[in-house]
Design a protein around this motif. Structure first.
Motif, PDB file in Angstrom:
ATOM      1  N   THR A   1       0.817  -1.211   0.000  1.00  0.00           N
ATOM      2  CA  THR A   1       0.000   0.000   0.000  1.00  0.00           C
ATOM      3  C   THR A   1       0.850   1.260   0.000  1.00  0.00           C
ATOM      4  O   THR A   1       0.421   2.305  -0.490  1.00  0.00           O
ATOM      5  N   ASP A   2       2.078   1.192   0.544  1.00  0.00           N
ATOM      6  CA  ASP A   2       2.963   2.353   0.496  1.00  0.00           C
ATOM      7  C   ASP A   2       3.352   2.702  -0.937  1.00  0.00           C
ATOM      8  O   ASP A   2       3.654   3.854  -1.250  1.00  0.00           O
ATOM      9  N   LEU A   3       3.363   1.704  -1.810  1.00  0.00           N
ATOM     10  CA  LEU A   3       3.687   1.945  -3.214  1.00  0.00           C
ATOM     11  C   LEU A   3       2.485   2.470  -3.989  1.00  0.00           C
ATOM     12  O   LEU A   3       2.634   2.977  -5.096  1.00  0.00           O
ATOM     13  N   LEU A   4       1.288   2.339  -3.410  1.00  0.00           N
ATOM     14  CA  LEU A   4       0.068   2.707  -4.129  1.00  0.00           C
ATOM     15  C   LEU A   4      -0.440   4.099  -3.777  1.00  0.00           C
ATOM     16  O   LEU A   4      -1.340   4.610  -4.442  1.00  0.00           O
TER      17      LEU A   4
ATOM     18  N   GLY B   1      -6.365   8.126  -8.301  1.00  0.00           N
ATOM     19  CA  GLY B   1      -7.606   7.389  -8.126  1.00  0.00           C
ATOM     20  C   GLY B   1      -7.595   6.406  -6.991  1.00  0.00           C
ATOM     21  O   GLY B   1      -8.634   5.855  -6.633  1.00  0.00           O
ATOM     22  N   ILE B   2      -6.419   6.150  -6.396  1.00  0.00           N
ATOM     23  CA  ILE B   2      -6.317   5.211  -5.283  1.00  0.00           C
ATOM     24  C   ILE B   2      -6.230   5.993  -3.973  1.00  0.00           C
ATOM     25  O   ILE B   2      -5.462   6.931  -3.850  1.00  0.00           O
TER      26      ILE B   2
ATOM     27  N   VAL C   1      -7.951  -0.012   0.774  1.00  0.00           N
ATOM     28  CA  VAL C   1      -7.610   0.604  -0.503  1.00  0.00           C
ATOM     29  C   VAL C   1      -8.880   0.771  -1.317  1.00  0.00           C
ATOM     30  O   VAL C   1      -9.640  -0.184  -1.502  1.00  0.00           O
ATOM     31  N   THR C   2      -9.130   1.987  -1.774  1.00  0.00           N
ATOM     32  CA  THR C   2     -10.252   2.227  -2.674  1.00  0.00           C
ATOM     33  C   THR C   2      -9.711   2.674  -4.020  1.00  0.00           C
ATOM     34  O   THR C   2      -8.694   3.357  -4.100  1.00  0.00           O
ATOM     35  N   LEU C   3     -10.381   2.269  -5.076  1.00  0.00           N
ATOM     36  CA  LEU C   3     -10.003   2.626  -6.435  1.00  0.00           C
ATOM     37  C   LEU C   3     -11.245   3.119  -7.148  1.00  0.00           C
ATOM     38  O   LEU C   3     -12.258   2.427  -7.191  1.00  0.00           O
TER      39      LEU C   3
END
Length: 684
Positions: free
Chosen positions: A73-76, A81-82, A94-96
């Motif tokens: 999640t640190d990479l996202l 949009g995330i 995580v939401t997209l």
């Protein structure tokens, strides 16, 4: 019924093997080889066929591994949009494109990892258990336009691990930071002299006192990736991840007379946080903790243009809870087992991709036994009609079953055919527009069935006091007396969770103006019947079971652009906004706003990369959260710097929440202020 399932699985395997001897002629597909540090955002398999551009890729090294990168999640967090949020008790979400993690598929090497939603005020198979040390790339397919993956609305996040690491190297790393955070790790990668065998293995140990009271963490993880290359075009890969984690069960820290824990002045960083919102006899006490043992296994075989994957993911969880006059130990196990097969063929201007996948998910405690099964078959045709037009035609068939194996109750047995249409039109060599329309079929995940079946306490749930719509429902249906109805009454009134279905649309434009500047704009619209919702999701307090709305409509806009000031300095900016409406909400029959989706995010990244070894990254994110979180908008900046010396030695400093912003991601629970992490890595 279960004999029928086994026979069905045997037929699927036989079908996959029989298709392998098909006499069709085909050409070998050329797949781009991305750098190890690249996050690839493909948006749609039809847009650029996976080609990475400045707009659609981010560099992992730009985010400086100095204590900031601890999980996937640190990479996202910087991806348009995330939205990544962390509950001190419910884990990471995580939401997209505004929809929750339950509607976003997560896969490792194409093998879908399900049950990411919260269970028992905690997590099922979760983000923190996914390997991060050997990530090669992360593919993100936005929306529901890909026939390859079923059961998604927001999109797919596919984590691809390293299978050919290159030169033989060993890395040692150590770091320490605020709140007693300390980590040590060792990794080794390499390839034999004849190139037949490649490997990547790592082990990490992490400890932290935590920001909240009784919020300690102690974990150790091992990861192994092993690949045998039979030929240049034929290989077998094995991936094994083993993770053990203990974490304190958060307790309240305030002087409220209803909080028997009281305030703990042990050290000044412990924030004043609410109690458990339980009766004193049922409040958690210091020393309560949870254990998570997670194992991920996968076997993937690749030959030419076909692949076969087998995988199993298991998590055992044990809660050791201390109360005022008692202690308790409870256990939970989630299992995710499946396989998938895929074949690609080139026939003239057509690229055909077809395959099947099957997943079986189990959830069990001493009082609950749930099992769901999903089987899918798909066909995707990417047709290059001419130099300017790429047309995609997809068709997917899904079958879903859900059972309570403890009571031999069948909850659901549903099937759906989902057609998909995509078109990309090239306006110029560096500019294109694209559109898609896709039928959506989404089965409730195991976590939602678990919450529907057990997450209800009418006399103690805080929502009976805080939520006016909930109280109105009780008054209208039960005369206001919550003691007059049981969980069974509630479930009958709510009905069994139904599958979601509807349409997803997308329209976009992208252009690379020159070597310095690129931009991309995408609009999306979802129209979903039987939308599953819950008032609180994975928060600190329990909530009523999830239930189906009549309909939900979500629309939004994504805007991304990047600018390269010089060879060493670049800027990435993105803005995402989304809104939703609803109808058919039995709790709120006159309400029209869908308050469970984040309203918008802004991402800003300034990256400096000096060829002499110095790197720096300043990343900022502003989030306007969902209304039902009862939290305010906030902006947070993180700064990372690193310097790589000779002989592969790197020292790095991370400053998180650089401007010491006061903000909350869960109502009543302040997030950490400015904090630091320092790391050192050496390779030999």
């Amino acid at each position: 019924m279960f004999k029928k399932i086994k026979r069905k699985r045997a037929l699927l395997v036989a079908l996959a093997l029989s298709l392998q001897v098909s006499p069709w002629a085909y050409a070998e597909e050329t797949v781009p080889d991305f750098a190890l540090e690249t996050i690839v955002i493909t948006d749609s398999k039809l847009v650029g066929e996976g080609e990475a551009t400045k707009v659609t890729s981010l560099n992992i090294k730009d985010k400086i591994d100095a204590g900031q990168i601890n999980s996937i999640t640190d990479l996202l967090q910087d991806v348009p949009g995330i939205t990544v949020t962390t509950s001190p008790q419910g884990g990471t979400t995580v939401t997209l494109r505004g929809v929750s993690g339950d509607r976003v598929l997560v896969a490792i090497n194409g093998n879908v990892i399900d049950s990411q939603g919260p269970i028992m005020r905690g997590r099922a198979l979760e983000w923190d258990s996914l390997p991060v040390s050997n990530v090669k790339k992360i593919e993100i397919i936005r929306g529901a336009s890909s026939a390859q993956y079923g059961g998604t609305l927001g999109g797919v996040i596919n984590i691809v691990t390293t299978d050919t690491p290159g030169e033989n190297k060993t890395y040692l790393k150590s770091s320490f930071g605020s709140y007693g955070d300390r980590k040590t790790g060792i990794s080794n990668q390499g390839t034999t002299d004849n190139g037949k065998i490649s490997w990547s293995v790592s082990a990490d140990k992490k400890k932290s006192d935590g920001f909240y009271r009784n919020n300690f963490k102690d974990s150790h993880d091992t990861n192994l990736n092993l690949t045998y290359h039979f030929t240049d075009n034929q290989r077998l890969s094995v991936a094994i991840t083993d993770s053990h984690r203990e974490e304190g069960t958060l307790v309240g820290n305030n002087e409220n007379p209803n909080n028997i824990n009281g305030w703990n002045p042990h050290y000044p960083t412990v924030p004043i946080a609410p109690s458990n919102n339980m009766a004193p006899a049922k409040q958690y006490l210091d020393g309560s903790f949870r254990e998570f043992d997670t194992r991920n296994y996968s076997l993937n075989y690749y030959e030419g243009n076909w692949k076969l994957g087998l995988y199993k993911n298991v998590q055992d969880r044990t809660d050791h809870l201390r109360y005022l006059n008692s202690t308790s130990v409870s256990t939970m196990t989630t299992e995710n087992t499946g396989y998938n097969w895929q074949q690609s063929r080139l026939l003239g201007n057509h690229k055909l991709t077809f395959g099947l996948d099957s997943r079986e998910l189990k959830y069990k405690t001493t009082t609950s036994r749930f099992e769901t099964e999903l089987n899918g078959y798909y066909l995707q045709d990417n047709w290059q009609m001419n130099e300017k037009v790429l047309l995609g035609l997809g068709l997917r068939y899904d079958h879903f079953e859900a059972d309570n194996t403890l009571t031999s109750t069948n909850y659901a047995d549903k099937s759906k055919v989902s057609p998909k249409l995509n078109v990309t039109y090239k306006l110029a060599s560096n500019e294109s527009v694209y559109a898609s329309a896709s039928r959506v079929f989404k089965a409730p995940p195991l976590s939602e069935f678990s919450k529907w079946a057990s997450n209800y306490s009418p006399t103690q749930d805080s929502l009976t006091k805080k939520n006016s719509n909930y109280n109105k429902y009780v008054n209208d249906n039960y005369g206001g007396d919550t003691n007059r109805f049981t969980l069974n009454d509630w479930q009958k009134k709510m009905g069994v969770l139904d599958t979601e279905s509807g349409m997803a649309y997308e329209l976009g434009w992208q252009k690379q103006f020159d070597d310095r500047f690129g931009a991309k704009v995408t609009g999306f619209y979802y129209d979903i019947d039987n939308y599953v919702t819950s008032y609180m999701g994975g928060s600190i307090n329990s909530a009523p079971p999830p239930y189906n709305l009549g309909n939900a409509k979500i629309h939004g806009l994504e805007w991304t652009n990047d600018y390269q000031f010089s060879k060493n300095l670049g800027l990435i900016f993105s803005y995402t906004t989304q809104n939703g409406t609803k109808s058919g909400d039995r709790f709120d029959p006159t309400g029209t706003k869908l308050d469970s989706i984040p309203k918008g995010t802004v991402n800003l990244g300034l990256r400096y990369n000096d060829h002499q070894g110095f790197r720096a990254a300043l990343d900022g994110q502003r989030i306007k959260p969902a209304k039902n979180t009862k939290t305010d908008s906030y902006t947070v900046f993180n700064l990372g710097m690193s310097y790589t010396m000779k002989k592969d030695q790197t020292v790095a400093l991370a400053v998180n929440n650089l401007f010491d912003t006061d903000y909350e991601q869960t109502d009543g629970f302040p997030m950490p202020g400015r904090n630091y992490s320092l790391s050192y890595q050496i390779g030999f």
